[in-house]
Design a protein around this motif. Structure first.
Motif, PDB file in Angstrom:
ATOM      1  N   PRO A  84      42.063  45.053  29.227  1.00 43.82           N
ATOM      2  CA  PRO A  84      41.175  46.302  28.555  1.00 43.82           C
ATOM      3  C   PRO A  84      41.668  46.857  27.092  1.00 43.82           C
ATOM      4  O   PRO A  84      42.643  46.065  26.597  1.00 43.82           O
ATOM      5  CB  PRO A  84      42.021  47.573  29.509  1.00 43.82           C
ATOM      6  CG  PRO A  84      43.392  46.944  30.007  1.00 43.82           C
ATOM      7  CD  PRO A  84      43.218  45.316  30.024  1.00 43.82           C
ATOM      8  N   GLY A  85      40.994  47.517  26.774  1.00 44.54           N
ATOM      9  CA  GLY A  85      41.099  47.885  25.157  1.00 44.54           C
ATOM     10  C   GLY A  85      42.463  48.723  25.045  1.00 44.54           C
ATOM     11  O   GLY A  85      42.910  48.459  23.850  1.00 44.54           O
ATOM     12  N   SER A  86      42.952  49.100  26.134  1.00 47.79           N
ATOM     13  CA  SER A  86      44.556  49.647  25.689  1.00 47.79           C
ATOM     14  C   SER A  86      45.612  48.855  25.711  1.00 47.79           C
ATOM     15  O   SER A  86      46.786  49.070  25.501  1.00 47.79           O
ATOM     16  CB  SER A  86      44.861  50.427  27.051  1.00 47.79           C
ATOM     17  OG  SER A  86      44.657  49.946  28.229  1.00 47.79           O
ATOM     18  N   THR A  87      45.381  47.526  25.701  1.00 46.09           N
ATOM     19  CA  THR A  87      46.208  46.455  25.712  1.00 46.09           C
ATOM     20  C   THR A  87      46.722  46.227  24.259  1.00 46.09           C
ATOM     21  O   THR A  87      46.034  45.972  23.406  1.00 46.09           O
ATOM     22  CB  THR A  87      45.745  44.879  26.234  1.00 46.09           C
ATOM     23  OG1 THR A  87      45.244  45.163  27.619  1.00 46.09           O
ATOM     24  CG2 THR A  87      46.757  43.910  26.198  1.00 46.09           C
ATOM     25  N   GLN A  89      48.159  44.579  20.748  1.00 42.18           N
ATOM     26  CA  GLN A  89      48.077  43.185  19.897  1.00 42.18           C
ATOM     27  C   GLN A  89      49.424  42.243  20.352  1.00 42.18           C
ATOM     28  O   GLN A  89      48.893  41.203  20.263  1.00 42.18           O
ATOM     29  CB  GLN A  89      47.659  43.582  18.538  1.00 42.18           C
ATOM     30  CG  GLN A  89      46.360  44.138  18.191  1.00 42.18           C
ATOM     31  CD  GLN A  89      45.441  42.977  18.414  1.00 42.18           C
ATOM     32  OE1 GLN A  89      45.370  41.942  18.139  1.00 42.18           O
ATOM     33  NE2 GLN A  89      44.532  43.675  19.170  1.00 42.18           N
ATOM     34  N   VAL A 104      38.782  40.958  25.601  1.00 44.87           N
ATOM     35  CA  VAL A 104      38.945  42.422  25.650  1.00 44.87           C
ATOM     36  C   VAL A 104      37.765  43.125  25.884  1.00 44.87           C
ATOM     37  O   VAL A 104      36.661  43.054  25.399  1.00 44.87           O
ATOM     38  CB  VAL A 104      39.405  43.065  24.423  1.00 44.87           C
ATOM     39  CG1 VAL A 104      39.794  44.551  24.297  1.00 44.87           C
ATOM     40  CG2 VAL A 104      40.755  42.246  23.856  1.00 44.87           C
ATOM     41  N   LYS A 107      38.058  50.177  28.477  1.00 48.14           N
ATOM     42  CA  LYS A 107      39.013  51.123  28.230  1.00 48.14           C
ATOM     43  C   LYS A 107      40.382  50.761  29.004  1.00 48.14           C
ATOM     44  O   LYS A 107      41.457  50.653  28.553  1.00 48.14           O
ATOM     45  CB  LYS A 107      38.567  52.414  28.366  1.00 48.14           C
ATOM     46  CG  LYS A 107      39.716  53.421  27.911  1.00 48.14           C
ATOM     47  CD  LYS A 107      38.936  54.825  28.055  1.00 48.14           C
ATOM     48  CE  LYS A 107      40.300  56.011  28.041  1.00 48.14           C
ATOM     49  NZ  LYS A 107      39.728  57.186  28.218  1.00 48.14           N
ATOM     50  N   ASP A 111      37.712  48.260  34.038  1.00 50.55           N
ATOM     51  CA  ASP A 111      36.776  47.658  33.309  1.00 50.55           C
ATOM     52  C   ASP A 111      36.924  46.108  33.062  1.00 50.55           C
ATOM     53  O   ASP A 111      35.843  45.297  33.270  1.00 50.55           O
ATOM     54  CB  ASP A 111      36.695  48.210  32.006  1.00 50.55           C
ATOM     55  CG  ASP A 111      36.541  49.815  32.146  1.00 50.55           C
ATOM     56  OD1 ASP A 111      35.758  50.035  32.753  1.00 50.55           O
ATOM     57  OD2 ASP A 111      36.868  50.499  31.293  1.00 50.55           O
TER      58      ASP A 111
END
Length: 321
Positions: A84-87, A89, A104, A107, A111
């Motif tokens: 998810p986008g919360s991961t 970098q 990715v 959210k 997802d």
């Protein structure tokens, strides 16, 4: 053949003083992939390879994906992880360093998991390695209890404390306890507010799906706990307990000071029940015995932590005190 290692079980003088009884730490943060996830996911990757699958597909906020990527590398299998986008970098770079392809999506974990399932539908010879909801994963995670029994000898824990995200670790713990004759041992299932799908389900007496994950403990970020763990709450002594993000972060900082180890807030949730004094509250309300001794905390580990994130945790604590 197993891909995980036997991890240390150590007595903690510092945490024992806070709990007013002996506290043991099962250091799953010492696994090669830095979390307990390698036990169950490693077992499922081996099973998938033996079944002739060509590629490992998984979805993860970090730790499960890293276990899948590490396992795939050892098994010489290609691997793709949906995150998810919360991961962070930092975590994505760790996944790529293990040789995984990273995509990715969305959210939150749900997802990313939906995208992983679409990949499997299009490629039936690929293996889907779920982060927590699979019998082979639970069986693999149950090995932590078998090790614990061997390491403790004749000592039976007064209770076991572990963090709960999707429920794979706790389901494995309950199965392990049943297998070795420790079914009577209470298990404290720790969640942070905003990632407390088990607590919500127990309160509603049915599976509850959270609308969103608002906790800093993103590794606990499943909106729904697995059905098997919820079923176990009906006939096992599972004590669902939640703490704040601040308490989880504070526990990470104190644990680093006490044991010179860095863990993420999802792991700090388990440590926080002692550092915050909530363990005495559970004793005071009768959920745990007053003569409690030999607590075992499963230090589940985690990769989303660094000196930089520890500094940000300290700033968070400062702003809330």
């Amino acid at each position: 053949m197993a891909l995980h290692i036997e991890t240390p079980l150590i007595a903690s003088t510092a945490i024992s003083c806070i709990a007013s009884c002996k506290v043991w730490l099962k250091l799953e943060n010492c696994q090669p992939s830095a979390s307990f996830k390698l036990r169950g996911i490693g077992a499922l990757c081996i099973e998938s390879k033996n079944a002739g699958k060509k590629k490992i597909i998984s979805s993860s906020g970090g730790n499960a994906g890293l276990a899948a990527a590490y396992s795939s590398k050892l098994l010489n299998m290609p691997c793709k992880i949906f995150v998810p986008g919360s991961t962070s970098q930092h975590t994505i770079k760790l996944l790529e360093a293990e040789g995984a392809e990273v995509q990715v999506v969305g959210k939150i974990w749900d997802d990313a998991n939906a995208a992983a399932m679409e990949e499997i539908k299009a490629n039936p010879d690929y293996a889907f390695v779920h982060p927590f909801d699979h019998p082979t994963i639970w069986k693999g995670n149950s090995t932590v209890i078998h090790e614990m029994k061997q390491q403790l000898g004749n000592t039976v824990p007064g209770c076991i404390i572990a963090s709960c995200g999707g429920g794979g670790l706790l389901t494995g713990i309950i199965q392990g306890l049943d297998e070795i004759g420790w079914s009577h041992v209470p298990v404290v299932a720790m969640e942070t507010e905003g990632a407390d799908c088990l607590a919500a389900s127990v309160a509603a007496n049915k599976l509850v799906t959270l609308p969103d994950i608002t906790s800093i403990a993103k590794s606990l970020g499943s909106r729904t706990v697995c059905q098997q763990l919820f079923d176990y709450t009906k006939d096992h002594n599972i004590i669902s307990h939640t703490i704040t993000d601040t308490a989880a972060v504070d526990a990470c900082i104190k644990f680093a000071d006490d044991h010179r180890m860095l863990v993420e807030p999802a792991c700090g949730a388990s440590l926080a029940v002692i550092y915050s004094g909530d363990i005495q509250k559970l004793q005071g309300t009768g959920k745990l015995p007053k003569d409690l001794n030999n607590i075992v905390v499963v230090v589940c580990g985690g990769n989303s932590v660094s000196m930089q994130t520890m500094e940000s945790y300290k700033m968070l604590i400062s702003s809330t005190t």
